[in-house]
Structure formats: structure tokens, C-alpha cells
Design a protein around this motif. Structure first.
Motif, PDB file in Angstrom:
ATOM      1  N   ILE A  48     -74.331  28.005 137.607  1.00  0.00           N
ATOM      2  CA  ILE A  48     -73.249  28.548 136.431  1.00  0.00           C
ATOM      3  C   ILE A  48     -74.152  29.860 135.960  1.00  0.00           C
ATOM      4  CG2 ILE A  48     -72.389  28.062 134.195  1.00  0.00           C
ATOM      5  CD1 ILE A  48     -72.346  25.166 134.992  1.00  0.00           C
ATOM      6  N   ARG A  49     -73.553  31.065 136.227  1.00  0.00           N
ATOM      7  CA  ARG A  49     -74.103  32.030 135.677  1.00  0.00           C
ATOM      8  C   ARG A  49     -73.629  32.378 134.138  1.00  0.00           C
ATOM      9  NH1 ARG A  49     -72.224  34.291 140.744  1.00  0.00           N
ATOM     10  NH2 ARG A  49     -70.159  35.202 139.697  1.00  0.00           N
ATOM     11  N   ALA A  50     -72.385  32.080 133.822  1.00  0.00           N
ATOM     12  CA  ALA A  50     -72.054  32.452 132.223  1.00  0.00           C
ATOM     13  C   ALA A  50     -70.849  31.432 132.048  1.00  0.00           C
ATOM     14  CB  ALA A  50     -71.724  33.621 131.975  1.00  0.00           C
ATOM     15  N   ILE A  51     -70.811  31.228 130.740  1.00  0.00           N
ATOM     16  CA  ILE A  51     -69.625  30.103 130.106  1.00  0.00           C
ATOM     17  C   ILE A  51     -69.545  31.293 128.810  1.00  0.00           C
ATOM     18  CG2 ILE A  51     -69.051  28.220 129.139  1.00  0.00           C
ATOM     19  CD1 ILE A  51     -70.748  26.591 130.909  1.00  0.00           C
ATOM     20  N   SER A  52     -68.150  31.172 128.587  1.00  0.00           N
ATOM     21  CA  SER A  52     -67.511  31.764 127.181  1.00  0.00           C
ATOM     22  C   SER A  52     -66.637  30.900 126.662  1.00  0.00           C
ATOM     23  CB  SER A  52     -66.733  33.102 127.904  1.00  0.00           C
ATOM     24  OG  SER A  52     -67.689  34.009 128.503  1.00  0.00           O
ATOM     25  N   VAL A  53     -66.796  31.044 125.453  1.00  0.00           N
ATOM     26  CA  VAL A  53     -66.064  30.072 124.608  1.00  0.00           C
ATOM     27  C   VAL A  53     -65.034  31.046 123.772  1.00  0.00           C
ATOM     28  CG1 VAL A  53     -67.011  28.034 124.545  1.00  0.00           C
ATOM     29  CG2 VAL A  53     -67.744  29.633 122.980  1.00  0.00           C
ATOM     30  N   CYS A  54     -63.721  30.589 123.363  1.00  0.00           N
ATOM     31  CA  CYS A  54     -63.040  31.534 122.569  1.00  0.00           C
ATOM     32  C   CYS A  54     -63.037  30.791 121.085  1.00  0.00           C
ATOM     33  CB  CYS A  54     -61.447  31.209 122.914  1.00  0.00           C
ATOM     34  SG  CYS A  54     -60.431  32.374 121.968  1.00  0.00           S
ATOM     35  N   LEU A  55     -63.723  31.760 120.125  1.00  0.00           N
ATOM     36  CA  LEU A  55     -63.869  31.382 118.746  1.00  0.00           C
ATOM     37  C   LEU A  55     -63.350  32.256 117.573  1.00  0.00           C
ATOM     38  CD1 LEU A  55     -67.858  30.347 119.219  1.00  0.00           C
ATOM     39  CD2 LEU A  55     -65.721  28.948 119.530  1.00  0.00           C
ATOM     40  N   SER A  56     -63.102  31.789 116.438  1.00  0.00           N
ATOM     41  CA  SER A  56     -62.745  32.672 115.551  1.00  0.00           C
ATOM     42  C   SER A  56     -63.668  32.419 114.143  1.00  0.00           C
ATOM     43  CB  SER A  56     -61.271  32.243 114.941  1.00  0.00           C
ATOM     44  OG  SER A  56     -60.348  32.485 115.909  1.00  0.00           O
ATOM     45  N   ASN A  57     -63.893  33.447 113.558  1.00  0.00           N
ATOM     46  CA  ASN A  57     -64.761  33.376 112.457  1.00  0.00           C
ATOM     47  C   ASN A  57     -64.140  34.203 111.529  1.00  0.00           C
ATOM     48  OD1 ASN A  57     -66.802  34.181 110.625  1.00  0.00           O
ATOM     49  ND2 ASN A  57     -68.085  35.275 111.715  1.00  0.00           N
TER      50      ASN A  57
END
Length: 769
Positions: A513-522
Motif C-alpha cells: 500500500i503506497r498511499a491512502i487518501s481520505v475525504c475530510l472537511s475542516n
């Protein structure tokens, strides 16, 4: 004088609720001659159109945990044929009755006696039943029904009681077994019985006047401060319940009358007294009131094992596992409408994080055969709410979909015992693997058992496919491909602050697993940080917040803004503990200033959960997929999944899915080094698993299920079409090959689905001629 008859069968099942019905069908399918005796005019017990409690089960609380086997066959058929939506209570119509009746009529070896009440038991010595006595209502007919083995699914344990079996009644003390849900003092209190109602929108104002003998309600606190919620004005409420001070068996008619008085009084409150409800209900007319109380508890027959709440709470692994459950430990307050509050979870507003919720949430857990083997009679089994459990454990095993699984197991075990000349007492040791493997072959799921059927030729093959879908992840804007089976509420965009630890299961199919991205709001004006953890898990219901040492961890920085994709360069390889063919769980720890958004679709087998307290997690919302992306894309839906031995997402995705970018037809198949003689092919398709029965609309056909497919064999140097099916919506199909075929390869070609762009198959089994 009337008529008197004697009939003889291998298996006699007493009680035609879901447990008894599934027991009878299962035994008949195994070749035993079976008679099912049902005192009502329809099958289904509490689920029938007479009582109208819709079947609940494990999938109410756990994604992909819906019960399969005979109960699934029935529910899939009912949804495909029924024009009405599923409501909580009071809405069941005769389509359900006829679905069960059709299966009974269509099952070889099965005889049924409706409107027939068991009145007595004829013993052959102190430990064996020879026959039951029964009376056919309205026919002046008395039956003596002889059998080799008997299954008591009467709910009240009538047969077992008449045969002299020891039973329990009421509530054990906390000191007896140390159960957290047990009261300090034992008592004879049981959960009560309910009746339901149905209302109809007439499109114009409709008056209602309650009779003088109806209960009169004046105090809103009775409803609004005691957990009696009016969540739907057109269907009944489980909390219209009465037990104590009446006996749920001997005082059944008194309970029915009292429930009728209360139901009319509650409808009077809705129509004429509550300031808000009477406006909402102005056009509603009372259409139906049940007159057969639906029971929750009475006798519990002591078996060769006594199950307490510690077993479901701790997920005890039983060597004689034959079913599973996963409803919470749901103990209604004794007295029901006469008690100070309704069922505790309701009284506290169905909180998912309270102390009560944490100690009550359980499963999925295995159920042992021994709780269905009464210790005092050698040729008797029980199935349903009368099994050998404590009052607290009954709170979870009593729901109908769970009892249906126990029923199928009882019928299967009874037939195998007869076939092999095995005493019931010896089944858990001598033939339990045969029972388990037969249940799996018949479509059931067991949490701790895989397909090891030595007759299954597919287990010696290598799987192959024309294409396979990759897991890239999904985001908030991903298109929903579920064909509308997800509730609208699950698709609505609602605030999702990280007020607690939240986890997303990800299937690993590659060695990195090279990378994981998550969709977040701030939504704040400054950067926020979130701690991320990647850890291995045993399966999709491994709810331990910190079950294993983490594989990787990081602190993610989330700038201000909406729906930002935050990348984590994980850089994890197999040499560092990553295991292909298993799940990892991506956890984000709490930061209430950050939102983690749900995806707009469900990636099959990719579930989510949140920490409820005490280091334990539970399903998040509907258990769907949280937004994530993964690099490289994971090959998690390969052909080998059809041979995993498990036909649903569990310890892995366990399903082959074709590349959705490639047009249908697509295929998956098996290859042997030398020809195999194939006389039967059995297929399991995905679908009907993610949500409970209640989540499916009228005329539902799961989009993941193939609508048109063929089975082909490679023999004599060419492909031959053996079977062609169209109009399919069923999850399981078995096909006999007349004369058999000698083949080195076999494949399933999917020409059309019920809506999913990917073809999909969960399991392929092959058997000889």
C-alpha cells in the motif's frame, strides 16, 4: 364421534413458525418423510399475517450479516413478489403467507397439518416419544402422529413439557451466572406478548370513537417520558406489550383482551387527544387490529448446554456451531404497558453509546447444537425461543431470523441422525462436521466453519476469470450502484464530525500500500490534525478498537475547507506485516472539528464502524463505505474468491466481480489438470446480504445478482453450454447436468445482471454424477 387417524413419519415438527417451518423443509430436503403440525391456518408464527411482526435478525446491527439458507429463500421471494413496503409491525400481508405455503406445497416429502393443535404426547418409556396427539380444528378429527424423531418448535415447549423435560421460566438472578443483564433477584417475570394494528390513509378526515371498555389515556408522560415512541402512524408498535402479572401461556386470552383494550386506547390518544398527533392522523382510519398475541417468552427447555449471555457477549466458539445470531441483548421490561418504562434501549432513545448500549451490543456469535438437544428425552430437539438459554441470552437469540437458522439446523441434524443411525446425544461429537458442511452447502453461513466438503470437486480446481474489478476507493460523489436498496437516509449528506474513533475496512489484494487518501472537511479557520492508524483485523465484525499492534500510524494535517482529499503516504509492504487476501482497517481518531464523509456508494465488502465506548466498535450508520482512495488499486475481487469456502464478505471480500469498465458478458470458471465428471453445479451469487430484510423495497431484485447466465463446460476440445437461465433474482441456484459431463474446465458466463455493471459470483460448487 368424529374421525380418528394414525399417521407415521420419520420427522414430526410441532409448530409452524419460522423455526419449525425451516426445520421441516430442511429435513424433507434431506430425504426424510416429514409432517409439520401447525395450530394456526397459516405458517409463519409471529411473522404471519395474523400477528404481523416482520422478521428481524443480525443484519439490523451488522453489515453483510443477513441470514441465508431457507429463511433467505423465503424473504427473497417475498420481496420479489410483494407490492407493499416492509414496515416495522402490523403491515404483513398474505403475500408472505403464500410464499411460505408455496414452499411447503412444493417441497417433496413434506406433509403439513394446519389448524391442528398438539394436545398430548405418547411416550415409549421415560426417554423416548412415540407419537403426538393432535386435534384438527373445525374437522372433528383426532390425529395420532407417530415419528422416529420430533422437533418442538411450539414456542411454549408444549411437546417437551408433556414429555417430562425440565424447563426454566422467568429471570435468573445475577448471582447464578454473573450475567450483567440479570437482576439481583430471580423472579418469574417474563417478557410480554404484543398485538399490532394497521391504519390506512383515507385522503379525508376520518373520526374515531373508542368503546367505553378501551383504556383511557390522559398523561403525555406515559408515552413521551417512558420510551413509547410513535415512529409511524400507519403500523403497530412493539411496545403494545403485556405480560406480568399474567402468565404468557395460561392467561393468553386475558392478555389478548387487555392488549385489545390498550390498542384501542392508544389509537384514541393518537386520533383525539394528542395535540400534534391528532393533526397528523386526521385522515387515518384504523384498518386492522391483531387478535393473536405474539409471544416473546415462556418455557425454556433445558438442554445438553445452557447458554448464558456471556456466550454471545464474548463470542464463544463452539465446536458444534450450527447457527449464528447478532441481535443485541434485548430484554423488554416485565409488564410492558403496565411497567414504569418500556424496553430500556427505547427508554433512553436508542442511544448507541450509553452504558446500556455498550453492554448490550453483541455478535455475530455462534450458536451450538447442544442448546437444542433436551437432556431428558433422547429423540427430541427444540428450535425457536424455547431452546436452552438463560433469560438474558434469550434477549438476543429469540428474534425470528435467528430462530429460523436454528430450525434449519435442527431439521438437517435430525435427517442426518436418522440416515446414519446416530443418537441425538452423539450428534455434537460423531456427526457435527457432516451437519455443518450440509448447512453450508444449503446456503447457510457459520462464522467459524468453511467449506471443506470432500465431495465438492471445485475444491480441487484452480479458478480463472475473464476480468476482475480493482478497488480504487470511493468518494462522496461516487455513483450509487445498489439499485435503490440503500435507504434514502443513508445517501443524504449530513454532518459527520469525528466525535469518536471511526474505522474503514479495506481489502488488501496486493503486496503493498503506497498511499491512502481520505475525504475530510475542516470547518474551522485553522489547520486541524487527525491521528490515523492502519491495523490488521480478523474479519469485518472484528470490533476491537485496538485488536492488534498497528501496521502503520501517522498524524494527518487537515487544512480549512470542504471535502479535501488528504493523502497519507503509507509505504507499507508485505515484509512489514501486510497480508494479501485479508483486511486492514483504517482508523481515524476523534477530532470533532473534522468530518470524514461517507462515500456515495457501497464498495462490496468494505464496511465501516465507530467506537461506541470501552474499546469496542459498532457499525457506523448503515455500515457503508467511508470515503477513501488507495494506491495501488487493490485486486480484491479475483476469481479465487469463488473457492474461498465462504460465500459472503467476512474475513475477505469472498466474491468475484468483473471489471465494470468491460461490457457483459463476463465469466469466471474452474480448471482441473485432469477431467472431472460433473453431474451438478451449485452457485451462490452476491446480494441480499448487506442490510436486513426491512431495507428492501417492493418487487426488489438485487442488482448484484445475475439476471441471465449460462454454465459451460470444456469437453472434447470445445465449450458446451450445459445450462442457460434468464429472469434470475435468486441468490442460490443448483443445476443438475443430465448424464453428467467430463470436463477439464467449467465456467459461469454472466450475460446480464439486475443492474450492477459488474458480473459477480460468490461461490461455485461441483459434484459428481
Amino acid at each position: 364421534m368424529g374421525s380418528k387417524r394414525t399417521e407415521r413419519y420419520d420427522v414430526v415438527v410441532c409448530g409452524g413458525g419460522l423455526a419449525g417451518f425451516c426445520a421441516a423443509v430442511a429435513a424433507a430436503r434431506q430425504g426424510a418423510s416429514v409432517c409439520i403440525v401447525q395450530e394456526r391456518p397459516v405458517f409463519g408464527g409471529n411473522s404471519s399475517s395474523e400477528i404481523r411482526v416482520t422478521p428481524h435478525g443480525t443484519a439490523q446491527f451488522h453489515a453483510y450479516a443477513r441470514e441465508t439458507g431457507i429463511i433467505s429463500e423465503l424473504l427473497v421471494e417475498e420481496r420479489a413478489a410483494n407490492h407493499e413496503k416492509v414496515r416495522e409491525n402490523g403491515w404483513t400481508n398474505s403475500v408472505w403467507d403464500m410464499t411460505m405455503y408455496n414452499m411447503a406445497v412444493s417441497t417433496p416429502n413434506l406433509t403439513f397439518r394446519l389448524n391442528t393443535t398438539v394436545t398430548d404426547v405418547v411416550m415409549d418409556g421415560p426417554r423416548e416419544i412415540r407419537a403426538v396427539k393432535a386435534r384438527v380444528a373445525g374437522a372433528e378429527t383426532e390425529l395420532t402422529i407417530e415419528g422416529k424423531v420430533f422437533i418442538d418448535s411450539t414456542g411454549d415447549g408444549v411437546v417437551a413439557d408433556r414429555a417430562g423435560c425440565e424447563s426454566r421460566w422467568g429471570t435468573e438472578s445475577r448471582a447464578e451466572f454473573g450475567e450483567p443483564h440479570a437482576p439481583l433477584q430471580a423472579s418469574g417475570a417474563t417478557m410480554g406478548s404484543s398485538i399490532h394494528f394497521r391504519a390506512k390513509d383515507m385522503g379525508r378526515p376520518v373520526p374515531f370513537r373508542a368503546p367505553e371498555w378501551a383504556v383511557k389515556h390522559e398523561d403525555p408522560a406515559y408515552f413521551y417520558k417512558q420510551g413509547r415512541h410513535f415512529y409511524d402512524l400507519v403500523s403497530g408498535y412493539w411496545w403494545i406489550e403485556i405480560g406480568v402479572p399474567w402468565n404468557t401461556i395460561y392467561d393468553n386470552e386475558d392478555i389478548r383482551h387487555e392488549l385489545t383494550r390498550h390498542t384501542l386506547g392508544i389509537w384514541d390518544w393518537i386520533k383525539n387527544r394528542d395535540p400534534e398527533l391528532k393533526e397528523k392522523a386526521a385522515h387515518y382510519a384504523l384498518d386492522w387490529i391483531g387478535q393473536v398475541p405474539g409471544k416473546r417468552e415462556s418455557r425454556r427447555i433445558i438442554g445438553r448446554y445452557f447458554m448464558t449471555e456471556h456466550d454471545p457477549a464474548n463470542r464463544t466458539v463452539f465446536p458444534d456451531e450450527i447457527a449464528y445470531g447478532g441481535w443485541f441483548i434485548d430484554l423488554h421490561t416485565a409488564g410492558g404497558l403496565l411497567a414504569p418504562t418500556a424496553e430500556p434501549s427505547s427508554a433512553e432513545g436508542y442511544s448507541e453509546t450509553s452504558e446500556y448500549a455498550v453492554k448490550s451490543y453483541c455478535g455475530p456469535y455462534g450458536i451450538p447444537l447442544r442448546i437444542m438437544l433436551p437432556k431428558d428425552v433422547d429423540n427430541l430437539m427444540t428450535a425457536g425461543r424455547n431452546v436452552s438459554v438463560s433469560h438474558a441470552a434469550l434477549g438476543t437469540v429469540r428474534v425470528m431470523a435467528t430462530t429460523a437458522l436454528m430450525g434449519q439446523a435442527a431439521g438437517t441434524a435430525a435427517a442426518i441422525a436418522l440416515r446414519d443411525g446416530i443418537a441425538f446425544a452423539d450428534l455434537p461429537d460423531a456427526r457435527i462436521k457432516d451437519v455443518q458442511q450440509q448447512l453450508l452447502r444449503d446456503g447457510c453461513f457459520l462464522p467459524n466453519v468453511r467449506n471443506e466438503d470432500p465431495a465438492d470437486l471445485a475444491r480441487t480446481a484452480r479458478a480463472e476469470a475473464g476480468s476482475a474489478e480493482l478497488v480504487y476507493g470511493a468518494g462522496p460523489d461516487s455513483r450509487d450502484r445498489t439499485g435503490g436498496f440503500r435507504p434514502i437516509a443513508a445517501l443524504e449528506e449530513v454532518p459527520e464530525p469525528l466525535t469518536e474513533r471511526r474505522g474503514q475496512w479495506i481489502a488488501v489484494g496486493a503486496d503493498e500500500i503506497r498511499a491512502i487518501s481520505v475525504c475530510l472537511s475542516n470547518g474551522t479557520g485553522s489547520d486541524q490534525t487527525v491521528e490515523a492508524v492502519l491495523q490488521p483485523v480478523d474479519h469485518i465484525w472484528d470490533y476491537r478498537a485496538e485488536a492488534h499492534p498497528p501496521l502503520a500510524s501517522a498524524t494527518l494535517v487537515v487544512p480549512p475547507g470542504r471535502k479535501r482529499w488528504i493523502e497519507w503516504p503509507v509505504g507499507l509492504r508485505a515484509s512489514e506485516g501486510l497480508v494479501s487476501g485479508r483486511y486492514v482497517r483504517l482508523d481515524l481518531k476523534a477530532n470533532p472539528n473534522v468530518e470524514w464523509h461517507m462515500a456515495g456508494t457501497v464498495l462490496p465488502g468494505h464496511v465501516s464502524a465507530f467506537e461506541m465506548g470501552g474499546g469496542r466498535m459498532r457499525r457506523y450508520r448503515d455500515g457503508g463505505t467511508l470515503s477513501f482512495r488507495i494506491e495501488p488499486p487493490q485486486p480484491a475481487y479475483g476469481a479465487s474468491n469463488v473457492l474461498s469456502g465462504v460465500a459472503r464478505p467476512y474475513d475477505y471480500t469472498n466474491v468475484w466481480r468483473s471489471d465494470p469498465a468491460q461490457p457483459l458478458p463476463q465469466w469466471v470458471g474452474l480448471q482441473w489438470e485432469t477431467p472431472r465428471r460433473i453431474g451438478r453445479v451449485e452457485l451462490s451469487f452476491p446480494g441480499h446480504l448487506f442490510r436486513e430484510y426491512h431495507g428492501y423495497p417492493p418487487f426488489y431484485r438485487d442488482p448484484q445478482c445475475p439476471e441471465e447466465y449460462a454454465i459451460e463446460a470444456y469437453a472434447n476440445g470445445q465449450w458446451q453450454e450445459l445450462v442457460r437461465v434468464s429472469g434470475n433474482y435468486r441468490q442460490r441456484r443448483g443445476h443438475d447436468i443430465p448424464g453428467g459431463v467430463d470436463a477439464t474446465r467449467l465456467r459461469v458466463v454472466v450475460y446480464a445482471t439486475n443492474g450492477d455493471p459488474s458480473a459477480a459470483v460468490a461461490e461455485i460448487r461441483c459434484y459428481g454424477s
